[in-house]
Enzyme design. Structure first.
Site, PDB file in Angstrom:
ATOM      1  CG  ASP A 165       8.293   2.035  11.618  1.00 48.70           C
ATOM      2  OD1 ASP A 165       7.275   1.378  11.316  1.00 48.70           O
ATOM      3  OD2 ASP A 165       8.533   3.159  11.138  1.00 48.70           O
ATOM      4  NE  ARG A 166       7.883  -1.149   4.636  1.00 53.46           N
ATOM      5  CZ  ARG A 166       6.924  -1.402   3.767  1.00 53.46           C
ATOM      6  NH1 ARG A 166       6.580  -2.635   3.486  1.00 53.46           N
ATOM      7  NH2 ARG A 166       6.287  -0.409   3.182  1.00 53.46           N
ATOM      8  CG  ASP A 167       7.106   2.358   5.232  1.00 57.27           C
ATOM      9  OD1 ASP A 167       7.863   1.666   4.526  1.00 57.27           O
ATOM     10  OD2 ASP A 167       5.867   2.249   5.218  1.00 57.27           O
ATOM     11  CD  GLN A 173       3.305  -1.447   5.192  1.00 57.30           C
ATOM     12  OE1 GLN A 173       2.930  -1.071   4.076  1.00 57.30           O
ATOM     13  NE2 GLN A 173       4.291  -0.826   5.854  1.00 57.30           N
ATOM     14  CB  CYS A 202      -1.987  -6.075  15.070  1.00 51.44           C
ATOM     15  SG  CYS A 202      -3.173  -5.865  13.745  1.00 51.44           S
TER      16      CYS A 202
END
Length: 175
Positions: A8-10, A56, A103
């Site tokens: 995961d990014r954040d 996002q 998604c």
């Protein structure tokens, strides 16, 4: 088929909802968490492909243009590369939070798509995230899972940071 690590990014790679940044809407808003780039470098050097999978919704809500999101991800990849790591690809769900798409995590669509396109064995791969929706996406895809944080989680392993999670990730990939 290959093994992979999905991040995961954040909250795993970069700050979000901190004193410095609320949301990452421009490259200048992206601050890597301490040790995150080094962790990606260690995992890359161990021979695993690293993929970022991130919701996002700001794109769908109009807070962020998709071209700016691509610039943010290019900057993220550059920062990681400067530390010796490599992000193979960043997959993102640009849809509104309640759009009902396949998604958006906790659905597994991004992981399934990456696995199909890159010949990845999901059962021998690991999903790492800081929300239970990340863990659920990994579980739905058949991955082993690592939760970043100190809350309760259904993940296979837990750690306080991505850097702290490296030994657990490598252990899960070897078993």
């Amino acid at each position: 088929m290959k093994q992979a690590i999905f991040l995961d990014r954040d909250g795993v790679l970069n700050e979000v909802l901190t004193k410095r940044v609320k949301f990452v809407n421009k490259p200048k808003d992206l601050y890597l968490l301490e040790g995150a780039a080094e962790a990606v470098a260690e995992l890359s050097k161990a021979g695993y492909d690293i993929f970022v999978v991130t919701n996002q919704g700001g794109v769908g809500l109009g807070f962020l243009k998709e071209k700016d999101l691509v610039k943010i991800h290019d900057y993220l990849a550059q920062l990681v590369k400067e530390h010796g790591g490599e992000i193979r690809e960043v997959a993102y769900c640009p849809h509104k939070p309640k759009a009902g798409c396949d998604c958006r995590k906790p659905n597994a669509g991004m992981l399934l798509d990456l696995a199909d396109r890159h010949d990845i064995d999901l059962k021998r791969s690991v999903m790492v995230g800081d929300h239970e929706r990340d863990i659920e996406a990994g579980q739905k895809a058949g991955c082993k899972t690592v939760f970043i944080g100190d809350e309760e989680s259904s993940a296979d392993r837990k750690a306080l940071s991505l850097q702290d999670a490296v030994p657990a990730i490598l252990e899960l990939l070897q078993n």
